[in-house]
Motif scaffolding. Structure first.
Motif, PDB file in Angstrom:
ATOM      1  N   GLY A  45       0.818  -1.200   0.000  1.00 33.35           N
ATOM      2  CA  GLY A  45       0.000   0.000   0.000  1.00 33.35           C
ATOM      3  C   GLY A  45       0.853   1.252   0.000  1.00 33.35           C
ATOM      4  N   ASP A  46       0.186   2.384  -0.002  1.00 34.33           N
ATOM      5  CA  ASP A  46       0.878   3.671   0.066  1.00 34.33           C
ATOM      6  C   ASP A  46      -0.069   4.715   0.628  1.00 34.33           C
ATOM      7  OD1 ASP A  46      -0.820   4.667  -1.961  1.00 34.33           O
ATOM      8  OD2 ASP A  46       0.612   4.214  -3.528  1.00 34.33           O
ATOM      9  N   GLY A  47       0.463   5.898   0.846  1.00 35.24           N
ATOM     10  CA  GLY A  47      -0.367   6.969   1.362  1.00 35.24           C
ATOM     11  C   GLY A  47       0.407   8.255   1.471  1.00 35.24           C
ATOM     12  N   GLY A  48      -0.222   9.233   2.113  1.00 33.52           N
ATOM     13  CA  GLY A  48       0.442  10.508   2.273  1.00 33.52           C
ATOM     14  C   GLY A  48      -0.361  11.474   3.109  1.00 33.52           C
ATOM     15  N   ILE A  49       0.298  12.572   3.433  1.00 35.30           N
ATOM     16  CA  ILE A  49      -0.329  13.690   4.125  1.00 35.30           C
ATOM     17  C   ILE A  49      -0.114  14.907   3.245  1.00 35.30           C
ATOM     18  CG2 ILE A  49      -0.348  15.160   6.174  1.00 35.30           C
ATOM     19  CD1 ILE A  49       0.813  12.793   7.745  1.00 35.30           C
ATOM     20  N   ALA A  82       2.776   4.909  13.065  1.00 37.59           N
ATOM     21  CA  ALA A  82       4.145   5.287  12.711  1.00 37.59           C
ATOM     22  C   ALA A  82       4.178   6.593  11.915  1.00 37.59           C
ATOM     23  CB  ALA A  82       4.796   4.170  11.906  1.00 37.59           C
ATOM     24  N   VAL A  83       3.267   6.747  10.970  1.00 38.45           N
ATOM     25  CA  VAL A  83       3.234   7.956  10.149  1.00 38.45           C
ATOM     26  C   VAL A  83       2.901   9.176  11.002  1.00 38.45           C
ATOM     27  CG1 VAL A  83       1.925   9.125   8.324  1.00 38.45           C
ATOM     28  CG2 VAL A  83       2.764   6.796   7.981  1.00 38.45           C
ATOM     29  N   LEU A  84       1.919   9.059  11.875  1.00 45.99           N
ATOM     30  CA  LEU A  84       1.562  10.201  12.727  1.00 45.99           C
ATOM     31  C   LEU A  84       2.692  10.561  13.688  1.00 45.99           C
ATOM     32  CD1 LEU A  84      -2.201   9.482  13.347  1.00 45.99           C
ATOM     33  CD2 LEU A  84      -1.199  11.302  11.947  1.00 45.99           C
ATOM     34  N   GLN A  85       3.391   9.561  14.193  1.00 50.36           N
ATOM     35  CA  GLN A  85       4.541   9.852  15.058  1.00 50.36           C
ATOM     36  C   GLN A  85       5.600  10.608  14.263  1.00 50.36           C
ATOM     37  OE1 GLN A  85       6.350   6.512  17.056  1.00 50.36           O
ATOM     38  NE2 GLN A  85       8.160   7.689  17.577  1.00 50.36           N
ATOM     39  N   ALA A  86       5.908  10.145  13.054  1.00 54.50           N
ATOM     40  CA  ALA A  86       6.897  10.824  12.217  1.00 54.50           C
ATOM     41  C   ALA A  86       6.427  12.234  11.845  1.00 54.50           C
ATOM     42  CB  ALA A  86       7.169  10.006  10.951  1.00 54.50           C
ATOM     43  N   TRP A  87       5.136  12.372  11.541  1.00 55.79           N
ATOM     44  CA  TRP A  87       4.571  13.682  11.180  1.00 55.79           C
ATOM     45  C   TRP A  87       4.771  14.688  12.308  1.00 55.79           C
ATOM     46  CZ3 TRP A  87       2.777  16.522   7.289  1.00 55.79           C
ATOM     47  CH2 TRP A  87       1.961  17.614   7.565  1.00 55.79           C
TER      48      TRP A  87
END
Length: 120
Positions: A45-49, A82-87
């Motif tokens: 999968g993939d995604g983004g902000i 993980a993404v929200l932590q990195a964000w």
């Protein structure tokens, strides 16, 4: 993918190229990621902000796509954590935003939270 901004897959190679060119524009401030199975390295999968300046909703938007074969296994939950932590670990800048006082409920003021223009 169950949903997307357009609600449909790209219909042509040129449509995909146009979308990718838009996403790779450094002025758009995208935060993109891939979702991989750790044990195999398989891309599932993939995604983004998309940030406040270019998000369609007026604030940062997060989205992701996950191959249906991998739904219900906790991959999306793990990835979003993980993404929200990195964000939130990205550098931040103070910004001034002017809004009409009837459109928001203000929190108790502190210099690190809210700056309100006295004119409303």
């Amino acid at each position: 993918m169950a949903e997307s901004t357009l609600g449909k897959p790209d219909t042509s190679f040129s449509e995909t190229v146009e979308a990718l060119a838009s996403l790779s524009d450094p002025e758009r401030e995208n935060f993109l990621f891939g979702l991989f199975v750790t044990e195999t390295g398989e891309l599932i999968g993939d995604g983004g902000i998309h940030t406040i300046r270019h998000g369609g909703m007026g604030w940062p938007e997060i989205g992701y796509k996950l191959a249906p074969a991998h739904w219900g296994k906790g991959y999306a939950t793990e990835a979003m954590r993980a993404v929200l932590q990195a964000w939130w670990e990205l550098p931040r800048e103070e910004a001034w935003v002017k809004v009409h006082s009837d459109t928001v409920e203000l929190l108790p003021k502190s210099p690190s939270q809210i700056h309100q223009d006295e004119s409303g």
